[in-house]
Design an enzyme around this catalytic site. Structure first.
Site, PDB file in Angstrom:
ATOM      1  N   GLN A  72       5.561   9.052   6.742  1.00  0.00           N
ATOM      2  CA  GLN A  72       4.072  10.355   6.221  1.00  0.00           C
ATOM      3  C   GLN A  72       4.836  11.450   6.351  1.00  0.00           C
ATOM      4  O   GLN A  72       4.286  12.413   5.047  1.00  0.00           O
ATOM      5  CB  GLN A  72       3.182  10.035   6.964  1.00  0.00           C
ATOM      6  CG  GLN A  72       1.773   8.450   6.915  1.00  0.00           C
ATOM      7  CD  GLN A  72       0.321   8.245   6.604  1.00  0.00           C
ATOM      8  OE1 GLN A  72       0.226   9.539   7.268  1.00  0.00           O
ATOM      9  NE2 GLN A  72       0.512   7.319   6.627  1.00  0.00           N
TER      10      GLN A  72
ATOM     11  N   LYS B  78       1.033  -1.231   0.207  1.00  0.00           N
ATOM     12  CA  LYS B  78      -0.164   0.378  -0.071  1.00  0.00           C
ATOM     13  C   LYS B  78       0.967   0.839   0.103  1.00  0.00           C
ATOM     14  O   LYS B  78       0.744   2.280  -0.457  1.00  0.00           O
ATOM     15  CB  LYS B  78      -0.701  -0.127   0.942  1.00  0.00           C
ATOM     16  CG  LYS B  78      -2.442  -0.402   0.892  1.00  0.00           C
ATOM     17  CD  LYS B  78      -2.801  -0.889   2.237  1.00  0.00           C
ATOM     18  CE  LYS B  78      -2.067  -1.887   3.466  1.00  0.00           C
ATOM     19  NZ  LYS B  78      -1.884  -3.060   2.822  1.00  0.00           N
ATOM     20  N   SER B  79       1.118   1.134   0.897  1.00  0.00           N
ATOM     21  CA  SER B  79       3.102   2.718   1.013  1.00  0.00           C
ATOM     22  C   SER B  79       3.854   2.860  -0.260  1.00  0.00           C
ATOM     23  O   SER B  79       3.518   3.586  -1.206  1.00  0.00           O
ATOM     24  CB  SER B  79       3.898   2.091   1.523  1.00  0.00           C
ATOM     25  OG  SER B  79       3.568   2.422   2.645  1.00  0.00           O
TER      26      SER B  79
ATOM     27  N   ARG C 140       2.432   5.989  -3.532  1.00  0.00           N
ATOM     28  CA  ARG C 140       3.452   6.499  -3.969  1.00  0.00           C
ATOM     29  C   ARG C 140       3.551   6.848  -4.982  1.00  0.00           C
ATOM     30  O   ARG C 140       3.834   7.515  -6.270  1.00  0.00           O
ATOM     31  CB  ARG C 140       4.848   6.155  -3.274  1.00  0.00           C
ATOM     32  CG  ARG C 140       5.237   6.924  -1.920  1.00  0.00           C
ATOM     33  CD  ARG C 140       6.150   5.908  -1.339  1.00  0.00           C
ATOM     34  NE  ARG C 140       5.988   6.695   0.472  1.00  0.00           N
ATOM     35  CZ  ARG C 140       5.478   6.328   1.135  1.00  0.00           C
ATOM     36  NH1 ARG C 140       4.064   5.487   1.049  1.00  0.00           N
ATOM     37  NH2 ARG C 140       6.295   6.667   2.485  1.00  0.00           N
TER      38      ARG C 140
ATOM     39  N   ARG D  50      -7.270  -3.613  11.045  1.00  0.00           N
ATOM     40  CA  ARG D  50      -5.730  -4.142  11.057  1.00  0.00           C
ATOM     41  C   ARG D  50      -6.315  -5.433  12.954  1.00  0.00           C
ATOM     42  O   ARG D  50      -6.461  -5.851  12.353  1.00  0.00           O
ATOM     43  CB  ARG D  50      -4.442  -3.899  11.538  1.00  0.00           C
ATOM     44  CG  ARG D  50      -4.177  -3.315  10.301  1.00  0.00           C
ATOM     45  CD  ARG D  50      -2.113  -3.149  10.366  1.00  0.00           C
ATOM     46  NE  ARG D  50      -2.187  -1.878   9.243  1.00  0.00           N
ATOM     47  CZ  ARG D  50      -2.135  -2.039   7.942  1.00  0.00           C
ATOM     48  NH1 ARG D  50      -2.152  -3.346   7.390  1.00  0.00           N
ATOM     49  NH2 ARG D  50      -1.703  -0.817   7.325  1.00  0.00           N
TER      50      ARG D  50
ATOM     51  N   ARG E 249      -6.828  12.691  13.673  1.00  0.00           N
ATOM     52  CA  ARG E 249      -5.951  12.225  13.428  1.00  0.00           C
ATOM     53  C   ARG E 249      -5.255  13.325  13.176  1.00  0.00           C
ATOM     54  O   ARG E 249      -5.346  14.240  12.938  1.00  0.00           O
ATOM     55  CB  ARG E 249      -5.301  11.406  12.455  1.00  0.00           C
ATOM     56  CG  ARG E 249      -6.234   9.721  13.250  1.00  0.00           C
ATOM     57  CD  ARG E 249      -5.664   8.919  12.467  1.00  0.00           C
ATOM     58  NE  ARG E 249      -4.337   8.479  11.528  1.00  0.00           N
ATOM     59  CZ  ARG E 249      -4.197   7.697  10.631  1.00  0.00           C
ATOM     60  NH1 ARG E 249      -4.809   6.498   9.602  1.00  0.00           N
ATOM     61  NH2 ARG E 249      -2.866   7.241  10.963  1.00  0.00           N
TER      62      ARG E 249
ATOM     63  N   ASP F  66       3.001  -0.867  11.487  1.00  0.00           N
ATOM     64  CA  ASP F  66       1.884  -1.496  11.164  1.00  0.00           C
ATOM     65  C   ASP F  66       1.202  -2.868  11.384  1.00  0.00           C
ATOM     66  O   ASP F  66       0.538  -3.125  11.701  1.00  0.00           O
ATOM     67  CB  ASP F  66       1.440  -0.899   9.690  1.00  0.00           C
ATOM     68  CG  ASP F  66       1.443   0.197   9.544  1.00  0.00           C
ATOM     69  OD1 ASP F  66       1.129   1.566   9.926  1.00  0.00           O
ATOM     70  OD2 ASP F  66       1.467   0.713   7.777  1.00  0.00           O
TER      71      ASP F  66
ATOM     72  N   ARG G 229      -4.722   1.465  18.714  1.00  0.00           N
ATOM     73  CA  ARG G 229      -4.424   0.447  18.172  1.00  0.00           C
ATOM     74  C   ARG G 229      -4.070  -0.173  20.108  1.00  0.00           C
ATOM     75  O   ARG G 229      -3.868  -1.349  19.521  1.00  0.00           O
ATOM     76  CB  ARG G 229      -3.197   0.085  17.290  1.00  0.00           C
ATOM     77  CG  ARG G 229      -4.458   0.352  16.288  1.00  0.00           C
ATOM     78  CD  ARG G 229      -3.479   0.305  14.796  1.00  0.00           C
ATOM     79  NE  ARG G 229      -4.151  -0.264  13.822  1.00  0.00           N
ATOM     80  CZ  ARG G 229      -3.797   0.218  12.736  1.00  0.00           C
ATOM     81  NH1 ARG G 229      -2.016   0.169  12.426  1.00  0.00           N
ATOM     82  NH2 ARG G 229      -4.908   0.401  11.304  1.00  0.00           N
TER      83      ARG G 229
HETATM   84  C1  S3P Z   1       2.780   5.304   6.118  1.00  0.00           C
HETATM   85  C2  S3P Z   1       3.725   5.523   7.449  1.00  0.00           C
HETATM   86  C3  S3P Z   1       3.304   4.993   8.442  1.00  0.00           C
HETATM   87  C4  S3P Z   1       2.562   4.217   8.187  1.00  0.00           C
HETATM   88  C5  S3P Z   1       1.257   3.776   7.213  1.00  0.00           C
HETATM   89  C6  S3P Z   1       2.042   4.108   6.005  1.00  0.00           C
HETATM   90  C7  S3P Z   1       3.529   4.991   4.829  1.00  0.00           C
HETATM   91  O1  S3P Z   1       2.564   6.172   9.038  1.00  0.00           O
HETATM   92  O2  S3P Z   1       1.261   3.427   9.456  1.00  0.00           O
HETATM   93  O3  S3P Z   1       0.278   2.528   7.203  1.00  0.00           O
HETATM   94  O4  S3P Z   1       3.060   5.209   3.660  1.00  0.00           O
HETATM   95  O5  S3P Z   1       4.034   6.461   4.406  1.00  0.00           O
HETATM   96  P1  S3P Z   1       3.547   7.011   9.572  1.00  0.00           P
HETATM   97  O6  S3P Z   1       4.873   6.918   9.080  1.00  0.00           O
HETATM   98  O7  S3P Z   1       2.897   8.278  10.679  1.00  0.00           O
HETATM   99  O8  S3P Z   1       4.253   5.626  10.817  1.00  0.00           O
END
Ligand code: S3P
Length: 444
Positions: free
Chosen positions: A175, A28-29, A33, A407, A130, A329, A360
Site C-alpha cells: 500500500q 481485491k488488490s 488498482r 477475516r 490505522r 492477509d 489480528r
Molecule cells: C494490500 C496490501 C497489504 C494487504 C492489504 C491489501 C494492497 O497491506 O494487507 O489487504 O492491495 O496493496 P500492506 O501493504 O500495508 O501490508
C-alpha cells in the site's frame, strides 16, 4: 435487507465434506488498482470478473465524488470506467469516505497528492486509527501538501508540484509502495523505493502494461523503480484473476474436512502472494496447481485440494521473514489450519498483523483460546499447539469477538466446523466486506 448473521449462537459442524469447484471473483488488490488506474487513463476501460464487495465500493464512491463515471453490472461482474486522465479529477464537494478500506485511502492519497485537487480523505472509526504517517512522511519528501490528524486519517491534501525520491520503507508494504509510485506518476524525477520484504507487485505490473516505465526490484533487495512519466495511461480491457485471499479460506475448509475434494479456478498465483499455498503444503496438504497460465499480466492457476490425514510433526514449524510479507492477509487462515495440524506452529516477524482491520494477533489468539487451544502470544506473532482430532466440545458455548474484521469472522466459522459446541460470532455480516459468497459456499 440481507439476513443478519451477527450474534447467532449456532452449530457450524457440517454434514458433508467440502466437494466441488468455485471460480472466485477478482482479487481485491487487483480490483482496487484496475478501478483506480482506469479512472486515471484516457478512454474507456472494461474490467471483467470485478467483485461487488464493500471494500471495493469505497474506491468507487470516492472516484465518483472526484467526477469519474463508472458502472458495475453486478449480475455479469463487468465494470466500465470512463477515464478522466491523470489531471482530470474535480474537487469533491465533501470529504472522501474510504469506509474501512486502507487500500482505497492509501492509493488515493498518492494520486491526489499530485492530481491538483483539494480534498480530505477519511473513513470508518477503525480506518481512522490505522497508521498513516508511513505515507504522509514520504509524500511530504516528494513535495506533497498533506496534513494528517495525529498520524492518522482524516488526511487533507492540497495541490502541489511533486519530485521523485529515493526512499527506504521501514516496513514492507504494497500500500505504501503503491501510494508513492502513484505520486511518482506526477513527479519530475525518478522514484526509487526499497523495502525490507517482497510486498505484492500488482501496481508495477499493471502500470507497466498501461505504458509506464516501472519495474520491480527483487533479491537481494526488494522494491520498485519508476521513471518520470509524461504520457497518458492506456485504458484497460481485462479479466481479473481470482482472489487468492478468498481462496485461502476455501483451501483451509477442505484441509480441515475429511473427504473434501475442491478446485478453485483461475486464482492469482503471483509469487508475492503464494506463501499460504507453500505453507499448507508444508503442513502436508494435498494441494496441486492445474492449468497454469497468464491473465491480465498475472500468473494464474486452478488450485486443487484433497483432504488427507496429516502426519504429526515432531519439529516445530516456523513461519518468519519474507514469507510473512507474502501471506500477510492469509496468516489468520493459516492459524486455523495450524490449529488442526498435529505440530507446534510458530509465526514470527508478523507485527504488521496488529495494524490491519483489527489487531489480528490479539483477536486470533483470544479466539483460538476460546476453542480450548494452547497458544502463546508474542509481540510479532504467536506459538500454537495444534491437535490432530476434532476439537473436544467445551462445556459452554464459545463466544468469538471479531472487532468487525471479516477475516477473523471467516476464520472462526471454519474452526467452528471442528467442534460440537455452539459458537457465537459477534459480527459475521462483516464478511460481506470482502467475500459475500462465503456464506453460500459454506452452506451458512
Ligand atoms: C494490500 C496490501 C497489504 C494487504 C492489504 C491489501 C494492497 O497491506 O494487507 O489487504 O492491495 O496493496 P500492506 O501493504 O500495508 O501490508
Amino acid at each position: 435487507m440481507a439476513l443478519s448473521y451477527n450474534h447467532q449462537l449456532r452449530h457450524f459442524r457440517p454434514a458433508a465434506p467440502f466437494v466441488g469447484e468455485y471460480a472466485p471473483l477478482g482479487d481485491k488488490s487487483l480490483s482496487h488498482r484496475a478501478l483506480l488506474f482506469a479512472a486515471l487513463a484516457e478512454g474507456e476501460s472494461e474490467i471483467r470478473n470485478f467483485p461487488a464487495s464493500g471494500v471495493i465500493f469505497a474506491m468507487m464512491r470516492c472516484l465518483r465524488a472526484l467526477g469519474v463515471e463508472c458502472s458495475l453490472d453486478e449480475a455479469t461482474h463487468v465494470l466500465r470506467v470512463k477515464g478522466v486522465g491523470l489531471r482530470g479529477f474535480k474537487d469533491p464537494e465533501g470529504p472522501l469516505d474510504c469506509g474501512n478500506s486502507a487500500t482505497t485511502l492509501r492509493l488515493l492519497a498518492g494520486v491526489l497528492a499530485g492530481a491538483g485537487v483539494t480534498c480530505t480523505l477519511t473513513g470508518s472509526a477503525g480506518l481512522c486509527k490505522r497508521p498513516m504517517g508511513r505515507i504522509v512522511e514520504p509524500l511530504r519528501m516528494m513535495g506533497a501538501e498533506i496534513t494528517a490528524t495525529n498520524g492518522c486519517a482524516p488526511l487533507t491534501i492540497r495541490p502541489a508540484k511533486l519530485t521523485g525520491i529515493s526512499y527506504t520503507l521501514p516496513v514492507a508494504s504494497a500500500q505504501v509502495k503503491s501510494c508513492l509510485l502513484l505520486a511518482g506518476l506526477y513527479a519530475d524525477a525518478p522514484t526509487a523505493l526499497l523495502e525490507p520484504g517482497p510486498s505484492r507487485d500488482h501496481t508495477e505490473r499493471m502500470l507497466a502494461a498501461m505504458g509506464v516505465q516501472v519495474r520491480t526490484v527483487e533479491r537481494p533487495a526488494y522494491g520498485a523503480v519508476m521513471l518520470p512519466f509524461t504520457g497518458t495511461l492506456q485504458p484497460l480491457n481485462l479479466d481479473l484473476p481470482g482472489d487468492i485471499s478468498s481462496a485461502a479460506f476455501l483451501l483451509v475448509r477442505a484441509y480441515l474436512l475429511p473427504g473434501s475434494d475442491f478446485r478453485i479456478r483461475r486464482v492469482c498465483i503471483n509469487p508475492t502472494r503464494t506463501a499460504i499455498l507453500e505453507a499448507l503444503q508444508r503442513f502436508g496438504a494435498d494441494l496441486t496447481f492445474e492449468h497454469e497460465g497468464l491473465l491480465a499480466g498475472e500468473p494464474v492457476a486452478d488450485l486443487h485440494i484433497r483432504h488427507r490425514p496429516i502426519a504429526p510433526s515432531f519439529e516445530p514449524i516456523t513461519f518468519a521473514g519474507e514469507c510473512i510479507v507474502r501471506m500477510i492477509d492469509e496468516l489468520p487462515a493459516l492459524l486455523i489450519a495450524a490449529a488442526l495440524t498435529p505440530a507446534i506452529t510458530s509465526i514470527r516477524d508478523a507485527a504488521e498483523l496488529r495494524t490491519k482491520e483489527s489487531d489480528r494477533i490479539r483477536l486470533m489468539v483470544d479466539g483460538l483460546r476460546a476453542f480450548g487451544l494452547e497458544v502463546e502470544e508474542a509481540p510479532d506473532g504467536c506459538r500454537l499447539k495444534g491437535r490432530s482430532a476434532p476439537l473436544l466440545p467445551p462445556a459452554d458455548p464459545i463466544a468469538i469477538h471479531t472487532a468487525g474484521d471479516h477475516r477473523v469472522a471467516m476464520c472462526f466459522a471454519l474452526l467452528a466446523t471442528q467442534t460440537e459446541a455452539a459458537v457465537e460470532i459477534d459480527d459475521f455480516d462483516c464478511v460481506r466486506e470482502s467475500f459475500p459468497d462465503f456464506f453460500a459456499l459454506c452452506g451458512l
